[in-house]
Design an enzyme around this catalytic site. Structure first.
Site, short mmCIF file in Angstrom:
data_model
loop_
_atom_site.label_atom_id
_atom_site.label_comp_id
_atom_site.label_asym_id
_atom_site.label_seq_id
_atom_site.Cartn_x
_atom_site.Cartn_y
_atom_site.Cartn_z
N LEU A 160 12.13 6.66 17.34
CA LEU A 160 12.82 6.51 18.63
C LEU A 160 11.94 5.74 19.62
O LEU A 160 12.29 4.69 20.09
CB LEU A 160 13.19 7.90 19.15
CG LEU A 160 14.29 7.98 20.17
CD1 LEU A 160 15.58 7.36 19.66
CD2 LEU A 160 14.55 9.43 20.56
N CYS A 166 3.42 8.71 0.84
CA CYS A 166 4.09 7.80 1.77
C CYS A 166 4.33 6.50 1.01
O CYS A 166 3.40 5.80 0.62
CB CYS A 166 3.16 7.62 2.97
SG CYS A 166 3.79 6.53 4.21
N CYS A 177 7.16 -6.39 6.71
CA CYS A 177 8.36 -5.81 7.37
C CYS A 177 8.97 -6.85 8.29
O CYS A 177 8.27 -7.49 9.07
CB CYS A 177 7.98 -4.56 8.15
SG CYS A 177 9.44 -3.78 8.90
N CYS A 198 8.01 -4.39 15.03
CA CYS A 198 7.75 -3.58 16.22
C CYS A 198 6.36 -3.95 16.74
O CYS A 198 5.44 -4.14 15.93
CB CYS A 198 7.80 -2.09 15.87
SG CYS A 198 9.36 -1.61 15.12
N CYS A 221 3.02 -1.95 15.69
CA CYS A 221 2.81 -1.62 14.27
C CYS A 221 2.11 -2.78 13.55
O CYS A 221 2.53 -3.94 13.65
CB CYS A 221 4.17 -1.35 13.63
SG CYS A 221 4.10 -1.18 11.84
N CYS A 238 -0.18 6.19 10.16
CA CYS A 238 1.11 5.55 10.48
C CYS A 238 0.87 4.20 11.16
O CYS A 238 0.13 4.12 12.14
CB CYS A 238 1.89 6.38 11.50
SG CYS A 238 2.51 7.89 10.86
N GLY A 276 7.45 -1.50 5.53
CA GLY A 276 8.83 -1.94 5.44
C GLY A 276 9.83 -0.99 6.06
O GLY A 276 9.51 0.15 6.41
N GLU A 277 11.04 -1.50 6.23
CA GLU A 277 12.14 -0.72 6.80
C GLU A 277 13.09 -0.35 5.66
O GLU A 277 13.82 -1.22 5.15
CB GLU A 277 12.82 -1.56 7.90
CG GLU A 277 14.18 -1.07 8.35
CD GLU A 277 14.21 0.41 8.71
OE1 GLU A 277 13.40 0.86 9.54
OE2 GLU A 277 15.06 1.13 8.14
N GLU A 327 0.84 -1.20 0.00
CA GLU A 327 0.00 0.00 0.00
C GLU A 327 0.88 1.25 0.00
O GLU A 327 1.98 1.25 0.55
CB GLU A 327 -0.90 -0.01 1.24
CG GLU A 327 -1.91 -1.14 1.20
CD GLU A 327 -2.74 -1.28 2.46
OE1 GLU A 327 -3.88 -1.72 2.34
OE2 GLU A 327 -2.25 -0.95 3.56
N ASN A 374 -1.96 4.71 16.57
CA ASN A 374 -3.11 4.41 15.72
C ASN A 374 -3.51 2.95 15.91
O ASN A 374 -2.68 2.06 15.78
CB ASN A 374 -2.75 4.65 14.24
CG ASN A 374 -2.52 6.13 13.98
OD1 ASN A 374 -3.34 6.97 14.32
ND2 ASN A 374 -1.36 6.46 13.40
N1 SAH Z 1 9.87 1.26 9.06
C1 SAH Z 1 10.11 2.63 9.17
C2 SAH Z 1 9.12 3.51 8.42
C3 SAH Z 1 7.66 3.11 8.43
S1 SAH Z 1 6.65 3.34 9.81
C4 SAH Z 1 10.14 3.05 10.61
O1 SAH Z 1 9.73 2.28 11.46
O2 SAH Z 1 10.62 4.14 10.88
C5 SAH Z 1 6.35 5.12 9.96
C6 SAH Z 1 6.20 5.55 11.43
O3 SAH Z 1 4.98 5.07 12.01
C7 SAH Z 1 7.32 5.02 12.31
O4 SAH Z 1 7.78 6.04 13.18
C8 SAH Z 1 6.60 3.96 13.12
O5 SAH Z 1 7.26 3.67 14.32
C9 SAH Z 1 5.26 4.58 13.31
N2 SAH Z 1 4.19 3.64 13.71
C10 SAH Z 1 4.15 2.31 13.53
N3 SAH Z 1 2.99 1.81 14.03
C11 SAH Z 1 2.29 2.85 14.52
C12 SAH Z 1 1.00 2.98 15.11
N4 SAH Z 1 0.21 1.94 15.28
N5 SAH Z 1 0.59 4.21 15.47
C13 SAH Z 1 1.38 5.30 15.27
N6 SAH Z 1 2.60 5.24 14.69
C14 SAH Z 1 3.06 4.03 14.32
FE1 SF4 Z 2 8.63 -1.31 12.84
FE2 SF4 Z 2 8.54 0.44 10.79
FE3 SF4 Z 2 8.57 -2.20 10.35
FE4 SF4 Z 2 6.41 -1.11 11.38
S1 SF4 Z 2 7.22 -0.70 9.37
S2 SF4 Z 2 7.41 -3.02 12.07
S3 SF4 Z 2 7.31 0.51 12.67
S4 SF4 Z 2 10.19 -0.99 11.30
#
Ligand code: SAH
Ligand code: SF4
Length: 358
Positions: free
Chosen positions: A222, A105, A112, A116, A119, A341, A167-168, A92, A298
Site C-alpha cells: 500500500l 521468498c 521488475c 517503485c 525499491c 525487502c 518482480g511483480e 535471487e 531498507n
Molecule cells: N512486487 C511485489 C513483491 C515484491 S517486493 C510487491 O511490490 O508487492 C516485497 C515488499 O518489499 C513490497 O511490499 C515492497 O513494496 C517492499 N519494498 C520494496 N523496496 C523496499 C525497501 N527498500 N525497503 C523496504 N521494503 C521495500
Molecule cells: Fe515495486 Fe515490488 Fe517491483 Fe519492487 S519488486 S519495483 S516494490 S513492484
C-alpha cells in the site's frame, strides 16, 4: 529439439505430454511422485521405471533446477541465493529461518517493470517473466539445499512461501498461478494455501482471479494513504489508483476476521509516515479485515530515501492499533547481505530490456 521441463507442468499436462510420446497416464503419476515426493533430480533415480524409459524420458524431458551462482549467509541466519537460468538470466531468492517456520521468498520476474522509487529491484529494469518451471525450480532447489523431504504430515524445514522476491507476481500471473497450483497440489509439494502469500503492488484486474483460482494469502503493497503520495512513489498507482485497489481488496474472496489481508507499508521518513498519514490510512481501509506490516525502509546504493525513526514508526503503529488493527513494525532480516525487502538486484548482464506494459 529443446527438452520440455516437467517442473512447470501440472499433473494433467504431464499426462498429456506423456501421451504424445506413447506413455500411459499412470506413468505420469509415477514420475510426478518421484519429482515432488522424493525430490528426484534425475530420471535415472526413478527406480520403478524401466531403464529404457528412464533414458527416453531424459532425452525428451528435463527436471533440471536452476544453477546456484552465489550463496550468501547473513549473521541473522537469512540466506540469499542467486540462481542462473538456462538462458543465463539471474535472479535471487531468500530463505528466512525462524524458530517456528522457514520461509522462502520467491522471485517471479527477472527485474521488475513496476519501478517503485524506493525499491532496488525496480532500478534494474525488466528482462523477462520467469517460467512456471523456474518458479517451482526455486522451491525444489531450496528443499534440496535444506535436505527437506518433509511430506504433508511430516516435519518440514521449508514451511512457508512468499511471492515477494524480484518482480511483480500479478504481471506474470499465468506462470505464477501454474507454479503455485503445483506447489499446492496435495500429492505435489502439498503446501497449504494458508502458508503461501502473494504480494502485489496492486495489479487490480487480477486480484479477484488470484483469490478465486488460488485462494492464497494476499499482501498489498500500500505504502501511502492518498493518491498524491502513492503516485509519487509507485507509478502503478496512476493506472490503478487507491480507490480501485481498495475496492478490489474488499471483494477478495475468503477474506474475513479470521483470514485477513495484509497491508505492507514501507516507512519512508518525511514521505508517508506522519500521524496524519496513519489517520488517513485508517479511514481508507475502514471495515476491511486487515493487518499492517510496517516495514522500515531498507537502504540501497544511490537511493535518496531514509527510513522513519523507531519512535515515528511506533507512533504510527499506535494509531493503527487504537483503531483496532494489528500493526507490526517488522524487524529487517538479512540486511547485511542485502537480502531484506526491496534490496534484491542482480548485476548480471540483462539479455533484453525495456519496461513491459501492464
Ligand atoms: N512486487 C511485489 C513483491 C515484491 S517486493 C510487491 O511490490 O508487492 C516485497 C515488499 O518489499 C513490497 O511490499 C515492497 O513494496 C517492499 N519494498 C520494496 N523496496 C523496499 C525497501 N527498500 N525497503 C523496504 N521494503 C521495500
Ligand atoms: Fe515495486 Fe515490488 Fe517491483 Fe519492487 S519488486 S519495483 S516494490 S513492484
Amino acid at each position: 529439439m529443446e527438452k520440455i521441463s516437467l517442473l512447470g507442468l501440472e499433473k494433467n499436462a504431464i499426462r498429456k505430454a506423456f501421451a504424445e510420446h506413447g506413455y500411459e497416464p499412470w506413468r505420469a503419476n509415477q514420475v510426478w511422485l518421484w519429482i515432488y515426493g522424493d525430490g528426484a533430480k534425475l530420471f535415472d533415480e526413478m527406480s520403478n521405471l524401466p531403464l529404457s524409459m528412464r533414458k527416453e524420458l531424459a532425452d525428451k524431458f528435463a527436471i533440471t533446477r536452476p544453477d546456484i551462482v552465489k550463496h550468501e549467509f547473513s549473521s541473522d541466519g537469512t540466506e540469499k541465493i542467486a540462481i542462473k537460468m538456462i538462458d543465463g538470466d539471474v535472479v535471487e531468492m531468500v530463505f528466512i529461518p525462524d524458530e517456528e517456520r522457514g520461509t522462502l521468498c520467491v522471485s517471479s520476474q527477472v527485474g521488475c517493470p513496476v519501478r517503485c522509487s524506493f525499491c532496488y529491484t525496480g532500478t534494474q529494469g525488466f528482462s523477462r517473466d520467469l517460467t512456471a518451471a523456474e518458479i517451482v525450480g526455486q522451491i525444489l532447489l531450496m528443499r534440496d539445499l535444506l535436505a527437506d523431504k518433509g511430506r504433508c504430515n511430516q516435519k518440514r524445514v521449508l514451511t512457508n512461501i512468499v511471492m515477494m522476491g524480484m518482480g511483480e507476481p500479478l504481471h506474470n500471473y499465468s506462470n505464477v498461478s501454474t507454479a503455485l497450483k503445483i506447489v499446492m497440489a496435495p500429492d505435489g509439494l502439498a503446501f497449504s494455501k494458508r502458508r503461501i502469500t502473494l504480494s502485489t503492488a496492486g495489479v487490480v484486474p487480477l486480484i479477484q482471479r488470484c483469490g478465486e483460482e488460488l485462494g492464497v494469502n494476499l499482501a498489498i503493497s500500500l505504502h501511502a494513504a492518498n493518491n498524491k503520495i502513492r503516485d509519487s512513489i509507485m507509478p502503478i498507482n496512476k493506472q490503478y489508483p487507491l480507490e480501485k485497489l481498495i475496492e478490489a481488496c474488499r471483494s477478495y474472496p475468503g477474506i474475513n476476521q479470521m483470514r485477513r489481508l495484509t497491508f505492507e507499508y514501507v516507512m519512508l521518513s518525511g514521505v508517508n509516515d506522519s500521524d496524519n498519514d496513519a489517520k488517513s490510512l485508517v479511514r481508507l481501509v475502514a471495515g476491511l479485515p486487515a493487518k499492517f506490516n510496517l516495514i522500515p525502509w531498507n537502504p540501497w546504493p544511490g537511493a535518496s530515501f531514509q527510513s522513519s525513526s523507531q519512535s515515528r514508526m511506533d507512533s504510527f503503529a499506535k494509531i493503527l492499533m487504537k483503531a483496532g488493527y494489528t500493526a507490526i513494525v517488522r524487524i529487517p532480516r538479512g540486511r547485511d547481505i542485502s537480502a531484506a525487502c526491496g534490496q534484491l538486484r542482480t548485476n548480471w548482464p540483462l539479455l533484453t530490456s525495456g519496461p513491459k506494459q501492464a
